[in-house]
Design an enzyme around this catalytic site. Structure first.
Site, PDB file in Angstrom:
ATOM      1  N   HIS A 105       0.794  -1.185   0.232  1.00 38.07           N
ATOM      2  CA  HIS A 105       0.086   0.012  -0.098  1.00 38.07           C
ATOM      3  C   HIS A 105       0.820   1.208  -0.072  1.00 38.07           C
ATOM      4  CE1 HIS A 105      -2.322   3.354   2.092  1.00 38.07           C
ATOM      5  NE2 HIS A 105      -3.217   2.802   1.332  1.00 38.07           N
ATOM      6  N   CYS A 404      -2.083  -3.378 -15.561  1.00 37.63           N
ATOM      7  CA  CYS A 404      -2.549  -2.342 -14.602  1.00 37.63           C
ATOM      8  C   CYS A 404      -1.742  -2.356 -13.561  1.00 37.63           C
ATOM      9  CB  CYS A 404      -3.954  -2.088 -14.456  1.00 37.63           C
ATOM     10  SG  CYS A 404      -4.685  -3.336 -13.864  1.00 37.63           S
TER      11      CYS A 404
END
Length: 453
Positions: A105, A404
Protein backbone atom coordinates in the site's frame (compact mmCIF):
# COMPACT_ATOMS: atom_id res chain seq x y z
CA UNK A 1 33.01 -2.41 -29.79
CA UNK A 2 32.87 -3.33 -33.49
CA UNK A 3 29.86 -1.26 -34.60
CA UNK A 4 30.12 1.50 -31.95
CA UNK A 5 26.34 1.28 -31.35
CA UNK A 6 24.00 -1.05 -29.44
CA UNK A 7 22.77 -3.69 -31.89
CA UNK A 8 19.43 -5.32 -32.63
CA UNK A 9 20.59 -8.83 -33.50
CA UNK A 10 18.50 -11.55 -35.14
CA UNK A 11 19.70 -15.11 -34.81
CA UNK A 12 18.66 -18.68 -35.52
CA UNK A 13 19.54 -21.96 -33.83
CA UNK A 14 19.89 -25.15 -35.87
CA UNK A 15 21.37 -28.46 -34.78
CA UNK A 16 22.77 -26.86 -31.67
CA UNK A 17 24.57 -24.07 -33.57
CA UNK A 18 23.79 -20.36 -33.35
CA UNK A 19 23.76 -18.39 -36.62
CA UNK A 20 23.65 -14.57 -36.74
CA UNK A 21 21.09 -13.73 -39.43
CA UNK A 22 21.44 -9.96 -39.41
CA UNK A 23 22.28 -7.06 -37.13
CA UNK A 24 21.46 -3.37 -37.20
CA UNK A 25 22.29 -0.40 -35.03
CA UNK A 26 19.71 0.79 -32.52
CA UNK A 27 19.77 4.56 -32.95
CA UNK A 28 16.64 5.43 -30.95
CA UNK A 29 18.15 4.82 -27.52
CA UNK A 30 19.15 7.85 -25.48
CA UNK A 31 21.88 8.10 -22.90
CA UNK A 32 20.23 7.81 -19.47
CA UNK A 33 21.72 9.73 -16.57
CA UNK A 34 22.71 7.71 -13.55
CA UNK A 35 20.68 7.91 -10.36
CA UNK A 36 22.01 10.84 -8.34
CA UNK A 37 23.21 9.88 -4.89
CA UNK A 38 23.19 12.19 -1.87
CA UNK A 39 26.36 12.89 0.07
CA UNK A 40 25.78 12.11 3.72
CA UNK A 41 25.54 9.47 6.42
CA UNK A 42 23.10 6.67 5.62
CA UNK A 43 21.10 5.64 8.68
CA UNK A 44 18.44 3.34 7.17
CA UNK A 45 18.16 1.34 3.95
CA UNK A 46 15.16 -0.28 2.30
CA UNK A 47 13.41 -0.79 -1.02
CA UNK A 48 13.13 2.14 -3.43
CA UNK A 49 9.35 2.43 -3.55
CA UNK A 50 8.62 5.91 -4.91
CA UNK A 51 11.25 8.12 -6.60
CA UNK A 52 12.34 11.56 -5.48
CA UNK A 53 13.96 13.18 -2.47
CA UNK A 54 12.06 14.40 0.59
CA UNK A 55 13.35 15.96 3.81
CA UNK A 56 11.85 16.89 7.15
CA UNK A 57 11.41 15.98 10.80
CA UNK A 58 10.50 12.39 11.61
CA UNK A 59 7.04 11.61 12.97
CA UNK A 60 6.71 8.01 14.13
CA UNK A 61 3.21 6.57 13.78
CA UNK A 62 2.64 3.52 15.99
CA UNK A 63 -1.16 3.62 15.97
CA UNK A 64 -4.04 5.45 14.31
CA UNK A 65 -4.15 7.78 17.31
CA UNK A 66 -0.74 9.16 16.28
CA UNK A 67 -1.89 10.40 12.85
CA UNK A 68 -2.69 13.85 14.22
CA UNK A 69 1.05 14.29 14.79
CA UNK A 70 1.67 14.57 11.05
CA UNK A 71 2.05 18.16 9.89
CA UNK A 72 2.79 19.47 6.42
CA UNK A 73 6.36 18.58 5.46
CA UNK A 74 6.94 15.88 8.08
CA UNK A 75 8.48 12.50 7.26
CA UNK A 76 5.99 9.77 8.15
CA UNK A 77 7.64 6.69 9.69
CA UNK A 78 5.48 3.67 10.47
CA UNK A 79 5.47 -0.11 10.51
CA UNK A 80 3.20 -0.22 7.45
CA UNK A 81 0.68 2.22 6.01
CA UNK A 82 -2.96 1.34 5.40
CA UNK A 83 -5.79 3.08 3.52
CA UNK A 84 -6.92 4.88 6.68
CA UNK A 85 -3.67 6.87 6.61
CA UNK A 86 -4.12 8.38 3.13
CA UNK A 87 -5.18 11.83 4.36
CA UNK A 88 -2.14 12.06 6.66
CA UNK A 89 0.15 10.70 3.94
CA UNK A 90 -0.78 13.63 1.69
CA UNK A 91 0.84 16.01 4.21
CA UNK A 92 4.12 14.09 4.37
CA UNK A 93 7.28 15.13 2.52
CA UNK A 94 8.35 11.48 2.50
CA UNK A 95 7.32 8.07 3.84
CA UNK A 96 9.37 5.30 5.46
CA UNK A 97 8.02 1.89 6.53
CA UNK A 98 9.44 -1.12 8.36
CA UNK A 99 7.50 -3.61 6.29
CA UNK A 100 6.19 -4.15 2.78
CA UNK A 101 7.47 -4.48 -0.76
CA UNK A 102 7.17 -2.36 -3.90
CA UNK A 103 3.57 -3.50 -4.43
CA UNK A 104 2.45 -2.79 -0.86
CA UNK A 105 0.00 0.00 0.00
CA UNK A 106 2.68 2.53 0.97
CA UNK A 107 4.51 2.08 -2.32
CA UNK A 108 1.43 2.26 -4.55
CA UNK A 109 -0.09 5.34 -2.91
CA UNK A 110 3.23 7.19 -2.56
CA UNK A 111 3.93 6.81 -6.27
CA UNK A 112 0.54 8.22 -7.18
CA UNK A 113 1.00 11.17 -4.83
CA UNK A 114 4.53 11.77 -6.07
CA UNK A 115 5.88 11.45 -2.51
CA UNK A 116 9.33 9.83 -2.07
CA UNK A 117 9.12 6.55 -0.16
CA UNK A 118 11.40 3.83 1.16
CA UNK A 119 9.71 0.62 2.35
CA UNK A 120 10.77 -2.63 3.98
CA UNK A 121 13.53 -1.05 6.11
CA UNK A 122 12.78 -3.43 9.01
CA UNK A 123 14.24 -1.03 11.60
CA UNK A 124 13.07 2.54 10.80
CA UNK A 125 10.58 2.82 13.68
CA UNK A 126 13.19 1.62 16.18
CA UNK A 127 16.27 3.48 14.85
CA UNK A 128 14.71 6.85 14.02
CA UNK A 129 13.44 9.27 16.65
CA UNK A 130 10.54 11.71 16.72
CA UNK A 131 11.70 15.13 15.54
CA UNK A 132 14.95 13.83 14.05
CA UNK A 133 15.72 15.55 10.72
CA UNK A 134 16.28 13.15 7.83
CA UNK A 135 16.39 13.04 4.03
CA UNK A 136 14.60 10.23 2.20
CA UNK A 137 15.95 9.14 -1.18
CA UNK A 138 13.07 7.19 -2.68
CA UNK A 139 14.97 6.63 -5.93
CA UNK A 140 17.76 4.63 -4.30
CA UNK A 141 16.04 3.34 -1.14
CA UNK A 142 18.18 5.21 1.38
CA UNK A 143 17.54 7.49 4.36
CA UNK A 144 20.21 10.03 5.33
CA UNK A 145 20.89 12.03 8.48
CA UNK A 146 20.07 15.72 8.16
CA UNK A 147 18.22 17.82 5.59
CA UNK A 148 18.82 18.05 1.85
CA UNK A 149 16.86 19.83 -0.85
CA UNK A 150 13.59 18.08 -1.66
CA UNK A 151 13.10 16.98 -5.25
CA UNK A 152 9.88 15.46 -6.55
CA UNK A 153 9.70 13.58 -9.84
CA UNK A 154 8.02 15.64 -12.53
CA UNK A 155 5.17 14.32 -14.66
CA UNK A 156 5.96 14.91 -18.36
CA UNK A 157 3.89 14.36 -21.53
CA UNK A 158 4.22 11.01 -23.27
CA UNK A 159 5.48 10.59 -26.83
CA UNK A 160 3.18 9.15 -29.49
CA UNK A 161 3.10 5.36 -29.71
CA UNK A 162 0.96 2.72 -31.39
CA UNK A 163 0.41 0.95 -28.09
CA UNK A 164 -1.77 3.07 -25.81
CA UNK A 165 0.02 4.42 -22.74
CA UNK A 166 -2.38 4.98 -19.84
CA UNK A 167 -1.95 6.04 -16.22
CA UNK A 168 -3.00 4.71 -12.82
CA UNK A 169 -5.23 7.00 -10.74
CA UNK A 170 -6.77 6.02 -7.40
CA UNK A 171 -7.13 9.36 -5.66
CA UNK A 172 -9.24 12.10 -7.31
CA UNK A 173 -7.02 14.78 -5.75
CA UNK A 174 -4.10 13.56 -7.89
CA UNK A 175 -5.96 13.16 -11.19
CA UNK A 176 -4.84 16.58 -12.39
CA UNK A 177 -1.20 15.61 -11.78
CA UNK A 178 -1.64 12.36 -13.71
CA UNK A 179 -3.36 14.18 -16.60
CA UNK A 180 -0.17 16.18 -17.23
CA UNK A 181 1.17 13.01 -18.84
CA UNK A 182 -1.30 13.45 -21.75
CA UNK A 183 -1.86 9.71 -21.46
CA UNK A 184 -4.41 7.92 -23.60
CA UNK A 185 -6.67 7.46 -20.57
CA UNK A 186 -6.78 5.87 -17.14
CA UNK A 187 -6.00 2.15 -17.12
CA UNK A 188 -6.98 1.57 -13.50
CA UNK A 189 -8.97 3.31 -10.81
CA UNK A 190 -9.10 1.33 -7.57
CA UNK A 191 -12.21 2.79 -5.96
CA UNK A 192 -10.97 1.73 -2.52
CA UNK A 193 -8.95 4.95 -2.51
CA UNK A 194 -12.14 7.00 -2.75
CA UNK A 195 -13.88 4.80 -0.18
CA UNK A 196 -11.06 4.99 2.38
CA UNK A 197 -10.77 8.77 2.04
CA UNK A 198 -14.37 9.03 3.25
CA UNK A 199 -13.71 6.87 6.30
CA UNK A 200 -16.61 4.40 6.01
CA UNK A 201 -16.67 0.77 4.89
CA UNK A 202 -19.20 -0.21 2.18
CA UNK A 203 -20.86 -2.48 4.73
CA UNK A 204 -21.56 0.62 6.86
CA UNK A 205 -23.66 2.15 4.08
CA UNK A 206 -25.52 -1.13 3.57
CA UNK A 207 -26.27 -1.72 7.26
CA UNK A 208 -27.41 1.86 7.77
CA UNK A 209 -29.57 2.04 4.63
CA UNK A 210 -27.31 4.70 3.15
CA UNK A 211 -26.35 3.12 -0.16
CA UNK A 212 -27.53 6.26 -1.97
CA UNK A 213 -24.87 8.13 -0.01
CA UNK A 214 -22.29 5.48 -1.01
CA UNK A 215 -23.26 5.82 -4.67
CA UNK A 216 -23.11 9.61 -4.51
CA UNK A 217 -19.69 9.57 -2.83
CA UNK A 218 -18.25 7.28 -5.52
CA UNK A 219 -19.84 9.31 -8.31
CA UNK A 220 -18.31 12.51 -6.95
CA UNK A 221 -14.83 10.98 -6.78
CA UNK A 222 -14.99 9.36 -10.20
CA UNK A 223 -16.36 12.52 -11.78
CA UNK A 224 -13.39 14.49 -10.47
CA UNK A 225 -11.09 12.01 -12.20
CA UNK A 226 -13.17 12.00 -15.39
CA UNK A 227 -13.09 15.79 -15.64
CA UNK A 228 -9.32 15.61 -16.02
CA UNK A 229 -9.58 13.04 -18.82
CA UNK A 230 -12.40 14.38 -20.98
CA UNK A 231 -13.10 12.16 -23.97
CA UNK A 232 -10.71 9.46 -22.72
CA UNK A 233 -11.60 6.06 -21.29
CA UNK A 234 -11.37 5.50 -17.54
CA UNK A 235 -11.21 1.86 -16.50
CA UNK A 236 -12.65 1.37 -13.02
CA UNK A 237 -12.16 -1.74 -10.93
CA UNK A 238 -15.17 -2.57 -8.78
CA UNK A 239 -14.35 -2.74 -5.08
CA UNK A 240 -11.73 -5.18 -3.83
CA UNK A 241 -11.60 -4.59 -0.08
CA UNK A 242 -9.49 -6.95 2.02
CA UNK A 243 -10.29 -7.28 5.70
CA UNK A 244 -6.72 -6.57 6.87
CA UNK A 245 -6.39 -3.27 4.97
CA UNK A 246 -9.73 -1.65 5.76
CA UNK A 247 -10.53 -2.85 9.28
CA UNK A 248 -10.31 0.67 10.71
CA UNK A 249 -13.03 2.08 8.48
CA UNK A 250 -16.28 2.85 10.27
CA UNK A 251 -18.68 -0.09 10.06
CA UNK A 252 -16.04 -2.56 8.87
CA UNK A 253 -16.61 -6.22 9.77
CA UNK A 254 -14.87 -7.00 13.07
CA UNK A 255 -13.35 -10.32 12.04
CA UNK A 256 -9.90 -10.20 10.40
CA UNK A 257 -9.44 -13.24 8.20
CA UNK A 258 -6.50 -15.56 8.78
CA UNK A 259 -5.46 -15.16 5.15
CA UNK A 260 -7.03 -11.96 3.80
CA UNK A 261 -5.31 -12.23 0.40
CA UNK A 262 -7.30 -15.40 -0.25
CA UNK A 263 -10.41 -14.26 1.57
CA UNK A 264 -13.79 -12.63 1.01
CA UNK A 265 -13.02 -9.77 -1.38
CA UNK A 266 -13.21 -8.86 -5.05
CA UNK A 267 -16.00 -10.15 -7.26
CA UNK A 268 -16.95 -12.86 -4.75
CA UNK A 269 -17.80 -10.15 -2.18
CA UNK A 270 -19.67 -8.09 -4.78
CA UNK A 271 -21.87 -10.96 -5.90
CA UNK A 272 -22.72 -11.82 -2.28
CA UNK A 273 -23.52 -8.15 -1.62
CA UNK A 274 -25.39 -7.17 -4.78
CA UNK A 275 -26.81 -3.92 -3.39
CA UNK A 276 -23.31 -2.60 -2.68
CA UNK A 277 -22.23 -3.80 -6.13
CA UNK A 278 -25.19 -2.09 -7.80
CA UNK A 279 -24.44 1.20 -6.04
CA UNK A 280 -20.92 1.14 -7.49
CA UNK A 281 -22.22 0.34 -10.96
CA UNK A 282 -24.94 3.00 -10.82
CA UNK A 283 -22.32 5.64 -9.96
CA UNK A 284 -20.50 4.75 -13.17
CA UNK A 285 -23.73 4.59 -15.18
CA UNK A 286 -24.74 8.12 -14.15
CA UNK A 287 -21.38 9.48 -15.33
CA UNK A 288 -21.53 7.47 -18.56
CA UNK A 289 -24.89 9.09 -19.23
CA UNK A 290 -23.04 12.44 -19.04
CA UNK A 291 -20.89 11.13 -21.91
CA UNK A 292 -17.84 10.16 -19.86
CA UNK A 293 -16.28 6.93 -21.16
CA UNK A 294 -15.72 4.01 -18.79
CA UNK A 295 -14.48 0.48 -18.66
CA UNK A 296 -15.74 -1.65 -15.75
CA UNK A 297 -13.52 -4.50 -14.66
CA UNK A 298 -14.20 -7.20 -12.14
CA UNK A 299 -11.37 -8.28 -9.78
CA UNK A 300 -10.31 -11.71 -8.54
CA UNK A 301 -12.21 -13.62 -11.25
CA UNK A 302 -11.83 -17.40 -10.97
CA UNK A 303 -14.83 -18.69 -12.97
CA UNK A 304 -16.97 -17.97 -16.01
CA UNK A 305 -20.01 -18.09 -13.76
CA UNK A 306 -18.80 -14.98 -11.92
CA UNK A 307 -18.61 -13.03 -15.17
CA UNK A 308 -22.07 -14.29 -16.17
CA UNK A 309 -23.60 -13.22 -12.86
CA UNK A 310 -21.97 -9.80 -13.05
CA UNK A 311 -23.31 -9.30 -16.56
CA UNK A 312 -26.82 -10.23 -15.41
CA UNK A 313 -26.65 -7.41 -12.88
CA UNK A 314 -25.34 -5.02 -15.54
CA UNK A 315 -28.24 -6.03 -17.77
CA UNK A 316 -30.67 -5.44 -14.91
CA UNK A 317 -29.28 -1.92 -14.53
CA UNK A 318 -29.53 -1.23 -18.27
CA UNK A 319 -25.76 -0.96 -18.72
CA UNK A 320 -25.20 -3.65 -21.35
CA UNK A 321 -24.93 -2.04 -24.77
CA UNK A 322 -24.22 1.45 -23.44
CA UNK A 323 -21.80 3.02 -25.95
CA UNK A 324 -19.84 4.67 -23.14
CA UNK A 325 -19.32 1.51 -21.08
CA UNK A 326 -16.98 -1.39 -21.79
CA UNK A 327 -16.91 -4.59 -19.75
CA UNK A 328 -13.77 -6.44 -18.75
CA UNK A 329 -12.10 -8.64 -16.16
CA UNK A 330 -8.88 -8.54 -14.21
CA UNK A 331 -6.53 -11.40 -15.00
CA UNK A 332 -4.85 -11.75 -11.63
CA UNK A 333 -5.50 -15.38 -10.69
CA UNK A 334 -4.02 -18.48 -12.35
CA UNK A 335 -7.63 -19.74 -12.59
CA UNK A 336 -8.54 -16.85 -14.89
CA UNK A 337 -5.55 -17.71 -17.10
CA UNK A 338 -6.58 -21.37 -17.35
CA UNK A 339 -10.16 -20.49 -18.38
CA UNK A 340 -9.30 -17.47 -20.55
CA UNK A 341 -10.80 -19.02 -23.68
CA UNK A 342 -14.12 -19.62 -21.91
CA UNK A 343 -14.10 -16.09 -20.51
CA UNK A 344 -13.55 -14.71 -24.01
CA UNK A 345 -16.38 -16.84 -25.39
CA UNK A 346 -18.72 -15.61 -22.64
CA UNK A 347 -18.21 -12.12 -24.04
CA UNK A 348 -16.32 -9.08 -22.80
CA UNK A 349 -14.53 -6.09 -24.30
CA UNK A 350 -11.16 -6.22 -22.57
CA UNK A 351 -8.92 -7.82 -19.98
CA UNK A 352 -6.31 -6.21 -17.76
CA UNK A 353 -3.45 -8.03 -16.09
CA UNK A 354 -3.13 -7.45 -12.36
CA UNK A 355 0.45 -8.64 -12.14
CA UNK A 356 0.85 -7.85 -8.44
CA UNK A 357 -1.62 -10.58 -7.50
CA UNK A 358 -0.94 -12.84 -10.49
CA UNK A 359 2.69 -13.05 -9.38
CA UNK A 360 1.94 -13.70 -5.72
CA UNK A 361 -0.67 -16.36 -6.48
CA UNK A 362 1.53 -18.09 -9.07
CA UNK A 363 4.72 -18.10 -7.01
CA UNK A 364 3.01 -18.58 -3.60
CA UNK A 365 4.63 -15.38 -2.31
CA UNK A 366 2.96 -12.81 -0.05
CA UNK A 367 3.66 -9.58 -1.93
CA UNK A 368 3.29 -7.59 1.30
CA UNK A 369 5.95 -9.59 3.14
CA UNK A 370 9.39 -7.99 2.80
CA UNK A 371 11.08 -11.22 3.94
CA UNK A 372 10.23 -12.90 0.61
CA UNK A 373 10.65 -9.92 -1.71
CA UNK A 374 13.94 -11.33 -2.96
CA UNK A 375 12.02 -14.07 -4.83
CA UNK A 376 9.05 -11.92 -5.86
CA UNK A 377 9.58 -11.60 -9.60
CA UNK A 378 6.91 -10.53 -12.06
CA UNK A 379 9.23 -11.63 -14.88
CA UNK A 380 9.41 -15.20 -13.62
CA UNK A 381 8.79 -17.52 -16.57
CA UNK A 382 5.80 -19.03 -14.77
CA UNK A 383 4.19 -15.57 -14.85
CA UNK A 384 5.23 -14.41 -18.33
CA UNK A 385 4.07 -17.66 -19.94
CA UNK A 386 0.60 -17.03 -18.53
CA UNK A 387 0.60 -13.45 -19.82
CA UNK A 388 1.68 -14.54 -23.31
CA UNK A 389 -1.02 -17.20 -23.44
CA UNK A 390 -3.77 -14.78 -22.41
CA UNK A 391 -2.71 -12.19 -25.00
CA UNK A 392 -2.75 -14.83 -27.77
CA UNK A 393 -6.20 -16.05 -26.80
CA UNK A 394 -7.62 -12.55 -26.52
CA UNK A 395 -6.22 -11.57 -29.91
CA UNK A 396 -7.94 -14.58 -31.43
CA UNK A 397 -11.24 -13.32 -29.98
CA UNK A 398 -10.55 -9.63 -30.79
CA UNK A 399 -10.54 -8.65 -27.11
CA UNK A 400 -8.38 -5.72 -25.98
CA UNK A 401 -5.48 -6.50 -23.65
CA UNK A 402 -3.85 -4.28 -21.07
CA UNK A 403 -1.75 -4.33 -17.92
CA UNK A 404 -2.38 -2.30 -14.78
CA UNK A 405 -0.07 -3.90 -12.24
CA UNK A 406 3.17 -2.34 -11.02
CA UNK A 407 5.00 -4.36 -13.70
CA UNK A 408 3.71 -1.93 -16.32
CA UNK A 409 6.42 0.49 -15.16
CA UNK A 410 9.15 -2.17 -15.40
CA UNK A 411 11.19 -1.69 -18.59
CA UNK A 412 12.01 -5.37 -19.02
CA UNK A 413 8.34 -6.30 -18.67
CA UNK A 414 7.33 -3.53 -21.08
CA UNK A 415 9.74 -4.88 -23.70
CA UNK A 416 8.21 -8.34 -23.29
CA UNK A 417 4.64 -6.99 -23.51
CA UNK A 418 5.30 -4.98 -26.67
CA UNK A 419 6.72 -8.06 -28.37
CA UNK A 420 3.65 -10.06 -27.31
CA UNK A 421 1.40 -7.46 -28.95
CA UNK A 422 -0.39 -6.02 -25.92
CA UNK A 423 -2.80 -3.18 -26.75
CA UNK A 424 -2.17 -0.83 -23.83
CA UNK A 425 0.11 -0.37 -20.83
CA UNK A 426 -0.84 1.49 -17.65
CA UNK A 427 1.92 3.09 -15.61
CA UNK A 428 2.56 5.50 -12.76
CA UNK A 429 2.15 9.05 -14.07
CA UNK A 430 5.75 10.01 -13.35
CA UNK A 431 6.98 7.04 -15.41
CA UNK A 432 4.65 7.59 -18.38
CA UNK A 433 7.03 9.61 -20.57
CA UNK A 434 9.98 7.28 -20.03
CA UNK A 435 7.90 4.18 -20.71
CA UNK A 436 6.36 5.76 -23.82
CA UNK A 437 9.85 6.50 -25.16
CA UNK A 438 10.87 2.90 -24.58
CA UNK A 439 7.75 1.60 -26.33
CA UNK A 440 8.35 3.95 -29.27
CA UNK A 441 11.96 2.78 -29.66
CA UNK A 442 10.88 -0.88 -29.66
CA UNK A 443 8.10 -0.18 -32.16
CA UNK A 444 10.52 1.67 -34.47
CA UNK A 445 13.12 -1.11 -34.26
CA UNK A 446 10.50 -3.72 -35.11
CA UNK A 447 9.27 -1.59 -38.03
CA UNK A 448 12.83 -1.27 -39.36
CA UNK A 449 13.22 -5.05 -39.11
CA UNK A 450 10.03 -5.58 -41.12
CA UNK A 451 11.25 -3.17 -43.83
CA UNK A 452 14.62 -4.92 -43.97
CA UNK A 453 12.89 -8.26 -44.53
Amino acid sequence: EHYKHPQDIEFAIENGEIFIVQTRAITTLKEKPGKDEIDGKIIVRGLAASPGIGSGPVRIIRSMDDLDKIKQGDVMVTQMTNPDMVVAMQKASAIITDEGGITAHAAIVSREMGIPAVVGTETATSLLEDGQEVTVDGTNGKVYMGLAQSKKVEVLPIVETKIKIKVLVDLPEFAERAAKSNAFGVGLVRIEGIIASNGKHPVYYKNNNKLDEYQSMLKKGLEKIAQNFIGKEIWVRTSDIRSDEYSNLEGAPKEIERNPMLGFHGIRFSLKNPEIFKAELRAIKELAEKNHKFGIMFPQIISVEELKQAKVILQELGMIGNKNIKIGVMIETPAAVVIIKELCEEGMDFISFGTNDLTQYTLAIDRGNDAVQYIYNELDRAVTKQIARVIRECKAHKIETSICGQAGSNKEMVTFLVKQGIDSISVNADAAKEISELVKSIEESRQEAIKAD
